[in-house]
Design a protein around this motif. Structure first.
Motif, PDB file in Angstrom:
ATOM      1  N   LEU A   1      34.386  21.604  -8.950  1.00 12.54           N
ATOM      2  CA  LEU A   1      33.490  21.004  -7.731  1.00 12.54           C
ATOM      3  C   LEU A   1      33.847  20.503  -6.213  1.00 12.54           C
ATOM      4  O   LEU A   1      34.549  19.143  -6.089  1.00 12.54           O
ATOM      5  CB  LEU A   1      32.746  19.609  -8.037  1.00 12.54           C
ATOM      6  CG  LEU A   1      32.029  20.227  -9.572  1.00 12.54           C
ATOM      7  CD1 LEU A   1      31.778  18.394 -10.379  1.00 12.54           C
ATOM      8  CD2 LEU A   1      30.496  20.750  -9.479  1.00 12.54           C
ATOM      9  N   PRO A   2      33.497  21.356  -5.165  1.00 16.18           N
ATOM     10  CA  PRO A   2      34.395  21.193  -3.511  1.00 16.18           C
ATOM     11  C   PRO A   2      34.466  19.838  -3.616  1.00 16.18           C
ATOM     12  O   PRO A   2      34.663  19.897  -2.604  1.00 16.18           O
ATOM     13  CB  PRO A   2      33.402  22.525  -3.018  1.00 16.18           C
ATOM     14  CG  PRO A   2      32.083  22.497  -3.896  1.00 16.18           C
ATOM     15  CD  PRO A   2      32.988  22.190  -5.426  1.00 16.18           C
ATOM     16  N   PHE A   3      33.481  18.652  -3.990  1.00 15.72           N
ATOM     17  CA  PHE A   3      33.188  17.863  -3.055  1.00 15.72           C
ATOM     18  C   PHE A   3      34.360  16.864  -3.546  1.00 15.72           C
ATOM     19  O   PHE A   3      33.980  15.548  -3.292  1.00 15.72           O
ATOM     20  CB  PHE A   3      31.736  17.241  -3.511  1.00 15.72           C
ATOM     21  CG  PHE A   3      30.901  17.011  -4.748  1.00 15.72           C
ATOM     22  CD1 PHE A   3      31.188  16.237  -5.477  1.00 15.72           C
ATOM     23  CD2 PHE A   3      30.066  18.123  -4.761  1.00 15.72           C
ATOM     24  CE1 PHE A   3      30.806  15.837  -6.341  1.00 15.72           C
ATOM     25  CE2 PHE A   3      29.999  18.158  -6.627  1.00 15.72           C
ATOM     26  CZ  PHE A   3      30.214  17.138  -7.213  1.00 15.72           C
ATOM     27  N   LEU A   4      34.510  16.526  -4.866  1.00 18.35           N
ATOM     28  CA  LEU A   4      35.232  16.386  -5.185  1.00 18.35           C
ATOM     29  C   LEU A   4      37.179  17.009  -4.876  1.00 18.35           C
ATOM     30  O   LEU A   4      37.329  17.462  -4.248  1.00 18.35           O
ATOM     31  CB  LEU A   4      35.673  16.213  -7.147  1.00 18.35           C
ATOM     32  CG  LEU A   4      34.628  16.031  -7.276  1.00 18.35           C
ATOM     33  CD1 LEU A   4      35.019  16.575  -9.077  1.00 18.35           C
ATOM     34  CD2 LEU A   4      33.952  14.670  -7.006  1.00 18.35           C
ATOM     35  N   SER A   5      37.805  15.069  -4.511  1.00 14.86           N
ATOM     36  CA  SER A   5      39.649  14.864  -3.992  1.00 14.86           C
ATOM     37  C   SER A   5      40.172  16.326  -4.779  1.00 14.86           C
ATOM     38  O   SER A   5      40.198  15.944  -5.542  1.00 14.86           O
ATOM     39  CB  SER A   5      39.861  13.789  -3.760  1.00 14.86           C
ATOM     40  OG  SER A   5      40.828  14.077  -3.522  1.00 14.86           O
TER      41      SER A   5
END
Length: 266
Positions: free
Chosen positions: A135-139
């Motif tokens: 998931l690209p929006f997670l760190s």
């Protein structure tokens, strides 16, 4: 006393691996494995690191603790990432997988995999067989894992949703009122709000969003992992609210307004 040679021999036996299999996994020669197990040679730092990662046990424990003296429960805790012999830290070793760019994957533990996960969550071979995604929006600096939840104890998050959690290395960091996925010895994987009572009672209180379920305490010794809730995924469109649900919400709103009025009159 250095227990390294006996410990790696014992761990290999418990894992039911041959010297050839360990040598292949650690990128070493079989003769090197044999020499280490029989104290013919002493391990190098890279070899210690490789063994520690392979068995999921701290280097300090591999060297200084006689693992043959552990009870079966202590051994299970140790192999499941809870190293009670590390002094002054709350380190937990976690098995993980990475993508071709060396970024941590989000491993997905679906409902069918959950029973196996409780006993094998620290086993790199087991974790390596789980489906993964990104998931690209997670760190990229934190470790995440996904779990399917079932039941209605955490409504309005519906049964069948996939909840994603961030790995909590130190159980003391679990905050009151925080939603967490808690991996337990006997109850399996549960998704609850937590109240941290570790200092006072050596336990967590687990609380459902659905008020029909009573809160309950679980001893910290029964907890294997904690994952702080980050977000959830649901592929189903929510059903429209029923008239009864609307009435219940209106009654609850009136109760809250009445309580606020009473508070203001004091």
């Amino acid at each position: 006393m250095n227990h390294f040679n006996n410990n790696i021999k014992l761990l290999r036996s418990r894992k039911k691996r041959t010297q050839n299999e360990v040598a292949l996994a650690l990128n070493l020669k079989r003769t090197t494995i044999n020499a280490l197990e029989n104290s013919i040679s002493q391990p190098t730092v890279p070899q210690l690191q490789a063994y520690s990662k392979y068995f999921g046990i701290a280097i300090d424990t591999l060297i200084n603790i006689d693992l043959s003296r552990l009870s079966e429960m202590q051994f299970t805790d140790l192999q499941n990432g809870f190293d009670v012999f590390i002094r002054g830290t709350n380190l937990r070793v976690i098995a993980t997988t990475v993508d071709p760019q060396n970024n941590d994957n989000i491993e997905f533990v679906n409902e069918k995999a959950q029973a196996g996960y409780v006993t094998s969550f620290a086993d790199p071979e087991y974790i390596g067989k789980l489906p993964v995604f990104q998931l690209p929006f997670l760190s990229k600096e934190k470790k995440y894992r996904a779990f399917t939840i079932s039941g209605d104890s955490m409504l309005p998050i519906p049964s069948g949703s996939v909840v994603i959690g961030e790995f909590v290395q130190d159980f003391m960091e679990a905050k009151n009122g925080q939603a967490c996925i808690v991996v337990t010895r006997d109850e399996g994987i549960v998704f609850k709000l937590v109240e941290n009572n570790i200092d006072e009672k050596r336990s967590l209180k687990l609380i459902s969003l659905n008020s029909e379920y009573e809160p309950y305490e679980i001893a910290v010794t029964e907890i294997k992992e904690i994952w702080k809730f980050v977000c959830y995924l649901n592929t189903e469109i929510p059903e429209p609210e029923s008239d009864l649900q609307k009435v219940v919400q209106s009654v609850n709103a009136m109760k809250m307004e009445l309580q606020q009025l009473k508070s203001g009159m004091k």
